[in-house]
Write a protein that holds these residues in place. Sequence first.
Motif, PDB file in Angstrom:
ATOM      1  N   GLU A   1      21.799  29.527  80.540  1.00 18.38           N
ATOM      2  CA  GLU A   1      23.255  29.411  80.637  1.00 18.38           C
ATOM      3  C   GLU A   1      23.976  30.754  80.627  1.00 18.38           C
ATOM      4  O   GLU A   1      25.162  30.828  80.972  1.00 18.38           O
ATOM      5  CB  GLU A   1      23.797  28.531  79.502  1.00 18.38           C
ATOM      6  N   VAL A   2      23.291  31.852  80.229  1.00 19.60           N
ATOM      7  CA  VAL A   2      23.990  33.133  80.113  1.00 19.60           C
ATOM      8  C   VAL A   2      24.258  33.783  81.462  1.00 19.60           C
ATOM      9  O   VAL A   2      24.923  34.825  81.523  1.00 19.60           O
ATOM     10  CB  VAL A   2      23.196  34.113  79.215  1.00 19.60           C
ATOM     11  N   VAL A   3      23.740  33.206  82.556  1.00 17.98           N
ATOM     12  CA  VAL A   3      24.024  33.761  83.881  1.00 17.98           C
ATOM     13  C   VAL A   3      25.109  32.954  84.581  1.00 17.98           C
ATOM     14  O   VAL A   3      25.328  33.126  85.773  1.00 17.98           O
ATOM     15  CB  VAL A   3      22.747  33.804  84.743  1.00 17.98           C
ATOM     16  N   THR A   4      25.780  32.090  83.848  1.00 17.55           N
ATOM     17  CA  THR A   4      26.837  31.266  84.433  1.00 17.55           C
ATOM     18  C   THR A   4      28.173  31.570  83.753  1.00 17.55           C
ATOM     19  O   THR A   4      28.219  32.191  82.689  1.00 17.55           O
ATOM     20  CB  THR A   4      26.520  29.766  84.276  1.00 17.55           C
TER      21      THR A   4
ATOM     22  N   THR B   1      13.194  25.031  74.114  1.00 19.65           N
ATOM     23  CA  THR B   1      13.360  25.762  75.382  1.00 19.65           C
ATOM     24  C   THR B   1      13.948  24.884  76.485  1.00 19.65           C
ATOM     25  O   THR B   1      13.812  25.222  77.669  1.00 19.65           O
ATOM     26  CB  THR B   1      12.001  26.306  75.841  1.00 19.65           C
ATOM     27  N   HIS B   2      14.585  23.803  76.135  1.00 18.51           N
ATOM     28  CA  HIS B   2      15.170  22.936  77.160  1.00 18.51           C
ATOM     29  C   HIS B   2      16.231  23.723  77.932  1.00 18.51           C
ATOM     30  O   HIS B   2      17.094  24.380  77.338  1.00 18.51           O
ATOM     31  CB  HIS B   2      15.798  21.699  76.524  1.00 18.51           C
ATOM     32  N   PRO B   3      16.178  23.688  79.270  1.00 23.15           N
ATOM     33  CA  PRO B   3      17.149  24.474  80.052  1.00 23.15           C
ATOM     34  C   PRO B   3      18.586  24.012  79.905  1.00 23.15           C
ATOM     35  O   PRO B   3      19.519  24.802  80.100  1.00 23.15           O
ATOM     36  CB  PRO B   3      16.647  24.302  81.495  1.00 23.15           C
ATOM     37  N   ASP B   4      18.785  22.759  79.557  1.00 26.10           N
ATOM     38  CA  ASP B   4      20.140  22.236  79.368  1.00 26.10           C
ATOM     39  C   ASP B   4      20.548  22.460  77.905  1.00 26.10           C
ATOM     40  O   ASP B   4      19.961  21.864  77.004  1.00 26.10           O
ATOM     41  CB  ASP B   4      20.173  20.752  79.706  1.00 26.10           C
ATOM     42  N   PRO B   5      21.543  23.303  77.640  1.00 29.28           N
ATOM     43  CA  PRO B   5      21.903  23.577  76.245  1.00 29.28           C
ATOM     44  C   PRO B   5      22.379  22.344  75.488  1.00 29.28           C
ATOM     45  O   PRO B   5      22.244  22.282  74.270  1.00 29.28           O
ATOM     46  CB  PRO B   5      23.006  24.633  76.360  1.00 29.28           C
ATOM     47  N   SER B   6      22.923  21.365  76.187  1.00 32.51           N
ATOM     48  CA  SER B   6      23.380  20.159  75.492  1.00 32.51           C
ATOM     49  C   SER B   6      22.212  19.310  75.014  1.00 32.51           C
ATOM     50  O   SER B   6      22.357  18.532  74.064  1.00 32.51           O
ATOM     51  CB  SER B   6      24.291  19.339  76.400  1.00 32.51           C
ATOM     52  N   LEU B   7      21.050  19.439  75.647  1.00 37.37           N
ATOM     53  CA  LEU B   7      19.858  18.692  75.249  1.00 37.37           C
ATOM     54  C   LEU B   7      18.905  19.527  74.412  1.00 37.37           C
ATOM     55  O   LEU B   7      17.936  18.995  73.867  1.00 37.37           O
ATOM     56  CB  LEU B   7      19.120  18.165  76.489  1.00 37.37           C
ATOM     57  N   ARG B   8      19.156  20.812  74.344  1.00 39.96           N
ATOM     58  CA  ARG B   8      18.298  21.691  73.542  1.00 39.96           C
ATOM     59  C   ARG B   8      18.515  21.417  72.057  1.00 39.96           C
ATOM     60  O   ARG B   8      19.636  21.139  71.629  1.00 39.96           O
ATOM     61  CB  ARG B   8      18.600  23.159  73.857  1.00 39.96           C
ATOM     62  N   TRP B   9      17.467  21.523  71.291  1.00 37.38           N
ATOM     63  CA  TRP B   9      17.569  21.275  69.862  1.00 37.38           C
ATOM     64  C   TRP B   9      18.478  22.300  69.191  1.00 37.38           C
ATOM     65  O   TRP B   9      18.471  23.480  69.550  1.00 37.38           O
ATOM     66  CB  TRP B   9      16.191  21.341  69.218  1.00 37.38           C
TER      67      TRP B   9
END
Length: 512
Positions: free
Chosen positions: A317-320, A394-402
């Motif tokens: 997400e840091v590249v968006t 390491t889930h790419p979606d921050p909303s689903l990441r722990w």
Amino acid sequence: MSHEAARDVAWFTRFARILPLLPGDFDPTQSEGVWLHCTRSRHTIGRGAPGRIDVSVRVDNSKGHVGIVHATITWDDRTNLAYIEDSSLNGTWVGGRRLKEAEKVELKHNVVVWLGPPRKEKASAFIFESFLAVDRWVRRWCLEVTLGSGAFGDVYQMRLREEPNRVYAVKVAHYSSDGQSGRPKAEVMQEVNTLRRVQDHPNICAFEEHHDCLERGAIFVVMPRQSTDLRSHFARRRPTIQEIRTSLKQILSAIAHMQVNRMVHRNIKPDNIFVTSTSPYLLAVGDFGLAYPVNLPSTGAPACLYRAGTVWYMPPEVVTDAPLEDPFKFDVFSAGTSISHLAMGEEAFHTGPWDIPYGSTDEQDYFDQRELRWDLMESANLPPPCQNVLYGLTHPDPSLRWSIQEALTFSWIADADDASGQALPPPVPTIPYIDVTSEREGNNASADPSTSPAGPQLDVATKRRSPRLANAMKNGDVEKDGRKNVGEGKKAREVLKKAELRGRPRRRAKVA
């Protein structure tokens, strides 16, 4: 070694400066004086012989009373003292006294030394200026070796001169006074302030002190010297499952402590996680040069503002420009990626950031396509709970990441062995009051154990500290945190208080 690092080493190793007493005493190339460094054990002084005999301090060739190699200055690392020895025919005078043959004399700060008869036209003189007497830092610390270099500073191994067995790691971070040619001083001091804020945790590198060196335009950060980091520790083998569990628990516990203090590390990787002990296995997160304070609430800020560190360990997400909902998941992702690389190698993800231009389309594609390789998980014999943890971190979606709380409360992590002084300690039992009723025979003795409440599980510390509290907790009358489940027992409390004041054992009282 960079040019700045070479200048740092030269500054750290100074022990004295030789200044000519009068104009024309030294060679024109050394008219401003000569620095002596402890990297050399001997420094010769004289007129020298161009092309044949070189000297450290060159006297002007017109000074005929000065020999080709007139005297020698030596440095003693054990005593931190400088000495001078005469090797001439015309003599050497130190503080007005001529040295005897083969005599070595300690050089004091600001002492005047004459090479040849004092105040003669053909003689030369100099002032010995001790750097240890002038600079407080060099007086205390001695450089031993360069440990490494980074984008925001160089790290050196140093020891205390008065206690040679005490070795530390000193990070030198340079700043710019004008804020244009380098990092501003406030930005460099942010690392020091962060270390101070997060000190009280066993899995964060200790902070000893810092020093602002105006002459070098740098901040010296002193920390304990660590033997190795995670990358070096597992360079020749993969970590065991137990080491993976313990590493995750300790690293995530350190991140949770930083979250409590509203700090994002932004540079968690195996190189910045140090092994402080192998038996027991203990880790400590270090290098807070990129740590960033979070002012809550922080939602709405573009995620790209948090970009920093090494590409391999950055979340996608840091590249968006999308709003960053939870900045603390930055470090969660980095921790999961670090352990994945140790457990499965650098090929743990489908893509790698090899020669990707900053801000390019390839960079965006790399972050979009990066995902853990399940085939490597199976070949690494990682158990299903470990796979769940690594995928959740390491889930790419921050909303689903722990989140950090979800990770630490996951049973596979929470139950891991940890010898770091209890990274997540249970509530400490307190005994503000123990409420008991008046004694009535058989009040609890006749109770059926099968029907009495089991109560909380007791630890050894509680049993040793207060057997009465342990019994009460076992019977379910007092909870582990010291709260009361029974009514007031004024008479029994008075009996216990009087017995304690008399120094006699407490009389057993029955709990209602």
